[in-house]
Motif scaffolding. Structure first.
Motif, mmCIF file in Angstrom:
data_model
loop_
_atom_site.group_PDB
_atom_site.id
_atom_site.type_symbol
_atom_site.label_atom_id
_atom_site.label_comp_id
_atom_site.label_asym_id
_atom_site.label_seq_id
_atom_site.Cartn_x
_atom_site.Cartn_y
_atom_site.Cartn_z
ATOM 1 N N PHE A 76 0.841 -1.402 0.323
ATOM 2 C CA PHE A 76 -0.107 0.574 0.309
ATOM 3 C C PHE A 76 1.336 1.368 0.013
ATOM 4 O O PHE A 76 1.861 1.075 0.434
ATOM 5 C CB PHE A 76 -0.507 -0.169 1.611
ATOM 6 C CG PHE A 76 -2.160 0.782 1.419
ATOM 7 C CD1 PHE A 76 -3.280 1.140 0.311
ATOM 8 C CD2 PHE A 76 -2.351 2.022 3.259
ATOM 9 C CE1 PHE A 76 -4.175 1.511 0.576
ATOM 10 C CE2 PHE A 76 -3.101 2.889 2.656
ATOM 11 C CZ PHE A 76 -4.118 2.266 1.633
ATOM 12 N N TRP A 77 0.601 2.023 -0.514
ATOM 13 C CA TRP A 77 1.002 3.257 -0.741
ATOM 14 C C TRP A 77 0.611 4.737 -0.704
ATOM 15 O O TRP A 77 -0.651 4.640 -0.884
ATOM 16 C CB TRP A 77 2.136 3.641 -2.455
ATOM 17 C CG TRP A 77 3.339 2.594 -2.508
ATOM 18 C CD1 TRP A 77 4.258 3.116 -2.503
ATOM 19 C CD2 TRP A 77 3.178 1.635 -3.114
ATOM 20 N NE1 TRP A 77 5.031 2.191 -2.190
ATOM 21 C CE2 TRP A 77 4.538 1.116 -3.822
ATOM 22 C CE3 TRP A 77 1.913 1.400 -4.171
ATOM 23 C CZ2 TRP A 77 4.288 -0.571 -3.779
ATOM 24 C CZ3 TRP A 77 2.079 -0.706 -3.847
ATOM 25 C CH2 TRP A 77 3.253 -0.916 -4.624
ATOM 26 N N MET A 78 1.131 4.795 0.506
ATOM 27 C CA MET A 78 0.413 6.262 1.459
ATOM 28 C C MET A 78 1.369 7.792 1.331
ATOM 29 O O MET A 78 2.074 7.617 1.646
ATOM 30 C CB MET A 78 -0.240 6.086 2.491
ATOM 31 C CG MET A 78 -1.218 6.714 3.258
ATOM 32 S SD MET A 78 -1.826 6.173 4.674
ATOM 33 C CE MET A 78 -1.023 6.220 5.654
ATOM 34 N N GLN A 79 1.105 8.167 1.362
ATOM 35 C CA GLN A 79 1.494 9.913 1.702
ATOM 36 C C GLN A 79 0.385 11.078 1.954
ATOM 37 O O GLN A 79 -0.427 11.467 2.525
ATOM 38 C CB GLN A 79 2.199 10.017 0.400
ATOM 39 C CG GLN A 79 1.402 11.115 -0.338
ATOM 40 C CD GLN A 79 1.428 11.438 -1.296
ATOM 41 O OE1 GLN A 79 2.986 12.422 -1.771
ATOM 42 N NE2 GLN A 79 1.470 11.038 -2.814
ATOM 43 N N ALA A 80 1.835 11.762 3.048
ATOM 44 C CA ALA A 80 1.000 13.093 3.024
ATOM 45 C C ALA A 80 1.850 14.088 2.972
ATOM 46 O O ALA A 80 3.193 14.556 3.066
ATOM 47 C CB ALA A 80 1.350 13.043 5.184
ATOM 48 N N GLU A 81 0.765 15.275 2.091
ATOM 49 C CA GLU A 81 1.674 16.292 1.375
ATOM 50 C C GLU A 81 1.746 17.449 1.864
ATOM 51 O O GLU A 81 2.689 18.226 1.662
ATOM 52 C CB GLU A 81 0.572 16.640 0.710
ATOM 53 C CG GLU A 81 -1.047 17.041 1.002
ATOM 54 C CD GLU A 81 -1.932 17.404 -0.039
ATOM 55 O OE1 GLU A 81 -1.708 16.622 -1.024
ATOM 56 O OE2 GLU A 81 -2.891 18.091 0.644
ATOM 57 N N ARG A 82 1.859 17.527 3.684
ATOM 58 C CA ARG A 82 2.724 18.279 4.309
ATOM 59 C C ARG A 82 2.523 17.823 5.453
ATOM 60 O O ARG A 82 2.116 16.736 6.525
ATOM 61 C CB ARG A 82 1.317 19.433 4.190
ATOM 62 C CG ARG A 82 -0.196 18.960 5.188
ATOM 63 C CD ARG A 82 -0.644 20.867 5.327
ATOM 64 N NE ARG A 82 -1.958 20.692 5.419
ATOM 65 C CZ ARG A 82 -2.598 19.375 6.884
ATOM 66 N NH1 ARG A 82 -1.668 20.283 8.377
ATOM 67 N NH2 ARG A 82 -3.608 19.343 6.650
ATOM 68 N N ALA A 83 3.601 18.056 6.943
ATOM 69 C CA ALA A 83 3.835 17.849 8.167
ATOM 70 C C ALA A 83 2.069 18.015 8.506
ATOM 71 O O ALA A 83 1.412 19.085 8.891
ATOM 72 C CB ALA A 83 4.789 18.593 8.688
ATOM 73 N N GLY A 84 1.814 16.978 9.406
ATOM 74 C CA GLY A 84 1.258 17.075 10.415
ATOM 75 C C GLY A 84 0.478 16.006 10.920
ATOM 76 O O GLY A 84 1.607 14.401 11.404
ATOM 77 N N GLU A 85 -0.884 16.237 12.264
ATOM 78 C CA GLU A 85 -0.375 15.154 12.778
ATOM 79 C C GLU A 85 -2.553 14.451 12.329
ATOM 80 O O GLU A 85 -3.639 15.352 12.076
ATOM 81 C CB GLU A 85 -1.118 14.837 14.282
ATOM 82 C CG GLU A 85 0.119 15.002 14.779
ATOM 83 C CD GLU A 85 0.189 15.186 16.080
ATOM 84 O OE1 GLU A 85 -1.143 14.953 16.747
ATOM 85 O OE2 GLU A 85 1.417 15.047 16.848
#
Ligand code: CUA
Length: 323
Positions: free
Chosen positions: A178-187
Motif C-alpha cells: 500500500f502506498w500512502m503519503q501526507a502532503e504536509r507535516a501534520g497529525e
C-alpha cells in the motif's frame, strides 16, 4: 493527465472544495490520493442526487396523470431511454472514473518502507530499514509516497487513515502492499475499519508526518536506548523484570526481553496515548492501565498486574522515562 481533464477537475474543486482540517474525515483530504477519493465521492453523490430527484419527479407525475395515460414519447421510448440507456451510460461513467482513480492509487514507489501488523487490538509498527519498532503511532516523512507492508497477527483488520487514503485489509498469512503519503507535516487519526473483536472500536492510531530532516532525527532518537536515570526508575525496571512484563512486551536494551505479544515499550514515554488511542498517556492513566486494563478496555489481551503501590509508582516512573 489530459488538459480537458485538468480543467474539469479544477472547476470541480473550485465548486466543491475539500478542506484539509485535521478532523478524521475522508472529505478533509491531506494527500493527492485522498483528494481523488473525495472528488470521486462528490461526483457520485451529486450524480445520484440528480437521479434521485428525477425519479421522484417522474413518480409524482405518473401518479398525478392517472391510469391509462403513458409517458411522453411512448412507453417503449421512455423505458429504453430512461431505464436502460441512461443507467448504462451513468454506471459505465462511474466504472471508468473509479478504475482511473484505482490506477492512480496503486502507483508503486520505493521510498521509505513501514511495516504495520494488526493485533487484537493494537498496531505494531516496524521500520525494517532502521531496526526501529514502535506501536500505535506511525511517524512518516511528509511529501513522500511511503510503502506500507500490511499484515495481521491474528484476525482480519483494516488499515484506514481517512484523511490520507482509502482502506486496505490486513489478512492473516498475506502481506498487502500500500502506498500512502501526507502532503504536509501534520497529525491524523487512523482507525481499524474491519470488525475484529470486542475492542475493534478502540483500535486506533495516530499518523505523524514530519519533514525529512525531522523524520531522520526522530529515527536516530528511536535507535538510542535509554538506561534508567534515577534510583526509582531503576526500581521500576526491577519490577518490570520481576513481574514478567517481558513475557509480552519488548524493551530494547533489556536482555532477553524481545516478545511482541503486546506493544514494544522501548519509547513508551513519548507516546501520545495508551491502549491504542484509548486514553492519554499520563502517569496516572499508565498506573491505572497497568493495575487493571480490563476496567479501561474490556476484552483487551492484557491481564491485571498486582503490584504494591510504591512498586507501581516506580514502574510508572521507569516506563515514563523511556522516551
Ligand atoms: Cu482491528 Cu477492527
Amino acid at each position: 493527465m489530459s488538459g480537458g481533464w485538468l480543467i474539469a477537475v479544477s472547476a470541480f474543486d473550485a465548486a466543491f472544495p475539500v478542506g484539509d482540517d485535521p478532523v478524521q474525515s475522508a472529505l478533509h483530504a491531506a494527500s493527492p490520493e485522498a483528494r481523488e477519493i473525495a472528488r470521486l465521492w462528490w461526483v457520485m453523490f451529486w450524480t445520484c442526487t440528480v437521479v434521485f430527484f428525477a425519479v421522484v419527479v417522474f413518480s409524482l407525475r405518473a401518479v398525478s396523470r392517472g391510469a391509462g395515460k403513458g409517458p411522453p414519447g411512448g412507453v417503449n421510448g421512455f423505458v429504453i431511454g430512461g431505464g436502460i440507456v441512461l443507467p448504462v451510460v451513468v454506471l459505465t461513467g462511474f466504472l471508468i472514473y473509479s478504475l482511473r482513480v484505482s490506477v492512480l492509487m496503486g502507483r508503486p514507489s520505493d521510498a521509505e518502507t513501514i511495516e504495520v501488523i494488526g493485533h487484537q487490538f493494537w498496531w505494531e509498527v516496524r521500520y525494517p530499514d532502521h531496526g526501529v519498532v514502535i506501536a500505535n503511532e506511525i511517524y512518516m516523512p511528509a511529501g513522500e509516497r511511503v510503502r506500507f507492508v500490511l499484515k495481521s497477527a491474528d484476525v482480519i483488520h483494516s488499515f484506514w487513515v481517512p484523511n490520507l487514503h482509502g482502506k486496505r485489509d490486513m489478512i492473516p498469512g498475506i502481506s498487502n502492499e500500500f502506498w500512502m503519503q501526507a502532503e504536509r507535516a501534520g497529525e491524523w487519526r487512523g482507525q481499524c475499519a474491519e470488525f475484529c473483536g470486542i475492542q475493534h472500536a478502540l483500535m486506533a492510531f495516530v499518523v505523524v508526518a514530519l519533514e525529512r530532516p525531522a523524520f531522520e532525527r526522530w529515527i536516530a532518537e528511536r535507535r538510542s536506548q535509554i538506561p534508567p536515570d534515577s534510583r526509582i526508575a531503576l526500581r521500576g525496571r526491577e519490577a518490570f523484570e520481576r513481574h514478567g512484563c517481558g513475557a509480552c512486551h519488548a524493551i530494547s536494551g533489556l536482555p532477553g526481553v524481545t516478545a511482541s505479544i503486546g506493544p514494544d515499550l522501548t519509547h513508551i514515554g513519548s507516546r501520545h496515548t495508551l491502549g491504542a488511542g484509548t486514553i492519554a498517556n499520563t502517569p496516572g492513566n499508565l498506573a491505572g492501565w497497568i493495575a487493571n486494563p480490563q476496567a479501561i478496555k474490556p476484552g483487551s489481551r492484557m491481564p491485571p498486574t498486582y503490584l504494591e503501590p510504591d512498586e507501581l509508582h516506580a514502574l510508572v516512573e521507569y516506563l515514563g522515562s523511556l522516551r
